[in-house]
Design a protein around this motif. Sequence first.
Motif, short mmCIF file in Angstrom:
data_model
loop_
_atom_site.label_atom_id
_atom_site.label_comp_id
_atom_site.label_asym_id
_atom_site.label_seq_id
_atom_site.Cartn_x
_atom_site.Cartn_y
_atom_site.Cartn_z
N ASN B 98 42.44 44.19 38.79
CA ASN B 98 41.51 45.33 38.78
C ASN B 98 40.34 45.17 37.83
O ASN B 98 39.41 45.97 37.85
CB ASN B 98 42.27 46.64 38.49
N ASN B 99 40.36 44.14 36.99
CA ASN B 99 39.26 43.95 36.03
C ASN B 99 38.77 42.50 36.01
O ASN B 99 38.16 42.06 35.06
CB ASN B 99 39.74 44.34 34.63
N PHE B 100 39.05 41.76 37.07
CA PHE B 100 38.75 40.33 37.08
C PHE B 100 37.30 40.06 37.52
O PHE B 100 36.94 40.32 38.66
CB PHE B 100 39.73 39.59 38.01
N ILE B 101 36.51 39.55 36.61
CA ILE B 101 35.12 39.20 36.92
C ILE B 101 34.99 37.69 36.82
O ILE B 101 34.93 37.13 35.72
CB ILE B 101 34.14 39.92 35.98
N PRO B 102 35.00 36.98 37.97
CA PRO B 102 35.01 35.52 37.95
C PRO B 102 33.81 34.93 37.21
O PRO B 102 32.72 35.53 37.20
CB PRO B 102 34.96 35.14 39.44
N THR B 103 34.03 33.77 36.62
CA THR B 103 32.94 33.07 35.93
C THR B 103 32.40 31.94 36.80
O THR B 103 31.65 31.10 36.35
CB THR B 103 33.44 32.49 34.58
N LYS B 329 46.05 35.01 31.54
CA LYS B 329 44.74 34.36 31.66
C LYS B 329 43.66 35.30 32.19
O LYS B 329 42.50 35.17 31.86
CB LYS B 329 44.86 33.13 32.54
N TYR B 330 44.06 36.24 33.04
CA TYR B 330 43.09 37.18 33.60
C TYR B 330 43.84 38.33 34.22
O TYR B 330 45.04 38.27 34.42
CB TYR B 330 42.20 36.51 34.66
N GLY B 331 43.11 39.38 34.55
CA GLY B 331 43.69 40.49 35.29
C GLY B 331 44.44 41.48 34.42
O GLY B 331 44.33 41.49 33.20
N TYR B 332 45.24 42.27 35.12
CA TYR B 332 45.97 43.37 34.51
C TYR B 332 47.09 42.86 33.62
O TYR B 332 47.71 41.84 33.92
CB TYR B 332 46.54 44.23 35.65
#
Lengths: 97, 479
Positions: B98-103, B329-332
């Motif tokens: 829900n908060n993952f903004i790819p790089t 590493k990422y995410g919720y």
Amino acid sequence: MSNIISDETIEYVGILAKLELSDEEKEQAKKDMGSMLDYIDQLNELDTTGIEPMSHVFPVQNVFREDIVTNGDESEKTLKNAPGEKDNMFMVPRTFD
Amino acid sequence: MEDILSLSAVELSAAIKEGKTTAVEAMQAVLSKIEEVEKEINAYVTIDKEGALKKAEEVQKKIEAGELSGPLAGVPVAIKDNMCTEGVLTTCSSKILNNFIPTFSAEAVINLEKAGVVMIGKTNMDEFAMGSTTETSAYGVTKNPRNTEHVPGGSSGGSAAAVAANECFFALGSDTGGSIRQPASYCGVVGLKPTYGTVSRYGLIAYGSSLDQIGPITKNVADCATVLEVITSYDKKDSTSIDRKDTDFTSALVDDVKGMRIGIPRDYFGEGLDEEVKNAVLAAAKEFEKKGAIVEEFDLSLVSYAIPTYYTIAAAEASSNLERFDGIKYGYRAADAEGLHNMYKKTRSEGFGPEVKRRIMLGSFVLSSGYYDAYYLKALRVKAMIRKAFDEAFEKYDIILGPVAPTTAPKLGQSLSDPIKMYLGDIYTISANLAGIPGISLPCGKDANGLPIGMQMLANSFEEKKLIQAAYTYEKGTV
């Protein structure tokens, strides 16, 4: 239903899958998995003796490359989405006292 | 320019280059359409209004300067929310991202950007592409623009709905077991799943890696061929990427099927197929015959075994692929977990929805020691048999023609309660993923309720051009 999933099996699969199921979810999972396995058991009607398992449809080979670094330091990018970060590292909950 | 939304993607780009309209005007038209219908349709998870307008301005300048001249330059696109887009939220329609903004961006998305295509936003889907209705999304259901009491199909339901509702000029979807073709069929648009390895999977969040392919969802066949040509590329970052030489797909936009051999599998027209769908597809077969194709029935065999084979393999791969979502590493990440192991379990239990959990559990089971041979290897053996059945069919036929799905779009809220029944709906589409072959879904009529009916054409690996040529010929004859 011919596949009866025991409490132990669901417990064990939960550990493999790293999922914590509520009692209600466990009951549902037992039912769902049992009926899916019944369904999958159809495959036993087919004689697959001598047939190689096909993991890939094309005869692809492993892709090798020289062990040369092509990207720069991307630690900032790598850590950007981490829920916890400290001193350029991923931060996790305390694992031992 | 009036009625800009009625243009196809290729027509729009041509109009921009001729100075009849601009990339900015096209984007504004799409955004105001979104404003008008999105509350009801919910095709998007994220709309990047500001970014889209800014990018459209940049692209317009480059078109005017002659720096961008490709057939899709200036065209607004919608991207399925399982493809990474640098700087733009990418959720897979799951709470766990829900908060993952790819790089970084997926290779297919980068290929579009290079061609001057401008992204509007990210489309809704079944969570992690697991589902056939877009109802398993954590961000609400998407409604079918042709009739909002019905589902748009899935898992690329948001992409198909966005194209059908003119909320974009075309979209990208992904197809693991029919997830491009089936929603395209339900929404009355064109969808194509390429040969496995044709479009790079780099940046596509994996579900079943040996089955996943990205492909176009478009308003017509010419757009479909054009988009496919742009997104196809050999990519060293995807170890299963294939270096193809025959990727000039638009050269197959030829109105001719004379002598083409079309096989109709009897096994696709048996029990469970809706009468109206059957009649529409058989009527399409007659059209091909009239235009000089050789159409005949044949027995494909093994059709019913494709579903259990698919769900075993897909669940196994999913259970492995989704291990990465662990709250580190990422995410919720679950808020109040004590210790590392508990945090993993709590994060995943709170972050994944029921259908995703069901498949992870099944996949973990079929890969576990003691069951691996009986279930997973057995399925891989049957997969080899299914591929062989297709090899034999393609010795006789250029194209296999049949329905996309047994029925038209079901009503909202009627599918999730009985998973196996839902899985049965994938019967005509999933074997293409197991065999790695391409398939196209094309509108071929409507049922009594006005819902679109789709036909599916399958060709041998690397023979997308045959599909495009046949589809183009059919479309020419009906429009």
